[in-house]
Design a protein around this motif. Structure first.
Motif, short mmCIF file in Angstrom:
data_model
loop_
_atom_site.label_atom_id
_atom_site.label_comp_id
_atom_site.label_asym_id
_atom_site.label_seq_id
_atom_site.Cartn_x
_atom_site.Cartn_y
_atom_site.Cartn_z
N LYS A 28 0.30 6.91 -4.24
CA LYS A 28 0.55 5.71 -3.43
C LYS A 28 -0.51 4.63 -3.66
O LYS A 28 -0.21 3.45 -3.58
CB LYS A 28 0.64 6.07 -1.95
CG LYS A 28 1.95 6.74 -1.60
CD LYS A 28 2.11 6.88 -0.10
CE LYS A 28 3.50 7.34 0.23
NZ LYS A 28 3.75 7.32 1.68
N ALA A 29 -1.75 5.04 -3.96
CA ALA A 29 -2.80 4.07 -4.23
C ALA A 29 -2.51 3.31 -5.53
O ALA A 29 -2.75 2.10 -5.63
CB ALA A 29 -4.16 4.76 -4.33
N SER A 30 -1.96 4.02 -6.53
CA SER A 30 -1.67 3.36 -7.80
C SER A 30 -0.32 2.65 -7.79
O SER A 30 -0.06 1.81 -8.63
CB SER A 30 -1.72 4.37 -8.95
OG SER A 30 -0.70 5.33 -8.80
N ASN A 31 0.55 2.99 -6.83
CA ASN A 31 1.87 2.37 -6.74
C ASN A 31 2.26 2.25 -5.26
O ASN A 31 3.02 3.06 -4.75
CB ASN A 31 2.90 3.21 -7.51
CG ASN A 31 4.25 2.55 -7.59
OD1 ASN A 31 4.46 1.45 -7.08
ND2 ASN A 31 5.19 3.22 -8.23
N PRO A 32 1.73 1.22 -4.55
CA PRO A 32 1.95 1.11 -3.11
C PRO A 32 3.42 0.93 -2.70
O PRO A 32 3.78 1.21 -1.57
CB PRO A 32 1.14 -0.12 -2.70
CG PRO A 32 0.40 -0.57 -3.89
CD PRO A 32 0.89 0.18 -5.08
N ASP A 33 4.27 0.49 -3.61
CA ASP A 33 5.68 0.24 -3.26
C ASP A 33 6.54 1.50 -3.32
O ASP A 33 7.70 1.47 -2.93
CB ASP A 33 6.28 -0.82 -4.19
CG ASP A 33 5.60 -2.17 -4.03
OD1 ASP A 33 5.12 -2.45 -2.90
OD2 ASP A 33 5.54 -2.92 -5.01
N ILE A 34 5.98 2.61 -3.79
CA ILE A 34 6.77 3.84 -3.93
C ILE A 34 7.04 4.43 -2.54
O ILE A 34 6.18 4.37 -1.65
CB ILE A 34 6.04 4.85 -4.84
CG1 ILE A 34 6.97 5.98 -5.27
CG2 ILE A 34 4.80 5.39 -4.17
CD1 ILE A 34 6.39 6.87 -6.36
N SER A 35 8.22 4.99 -2.36
CA SER A 35 8.54 5.62 -1.08
C SER A 35 7.80 6.95 -0.98
O SER A 35 7.40 7.54 -1.99
CB SER A 35 10.05 5.86 -0.96
OG SER A 35 10.46 6.91 -1.83
#
Length: 79
Positions: A28-35
């Protein structure tokens, strides 16, 4: 009379639980938009391919690996 369930003892998190928690945070830190669902799925797939040495799991007794700083070891099994 009201009957309540006895308190459950909190268990120590397993190696899988610790890995998944850390891995979801990293994803989530590397891709905040991921569910959360996608992050969990990715973390679970990563667990399947992760060398579990760092999470306190014992390797199969027939397999031996070289750990950093331990020199070389010979395999007891087939190549």
């Amino acid at each position: 009379m009201i009957v309540t369930a006895p308190e459950k003892k909190q268990r120590v998190p397993s190696a899988y639980n610790r890995f998944i928690k850390e891995e979801i945070q990293r994803i989530k830190a590397s891709n905040p938009d991921i569910s959360h669902r996608e992050a969990f799925s990715t973390a679970a797939k990563n667990w399947a391919h992760f060398p579990h040495i760092n999470y306190g799991l014992k390797l199969d007794a027939n397999k031996q690996t070289n750990l950093p700083g331990e020199g070389t070891t010979k395999s007891n099994g087939f190549y």
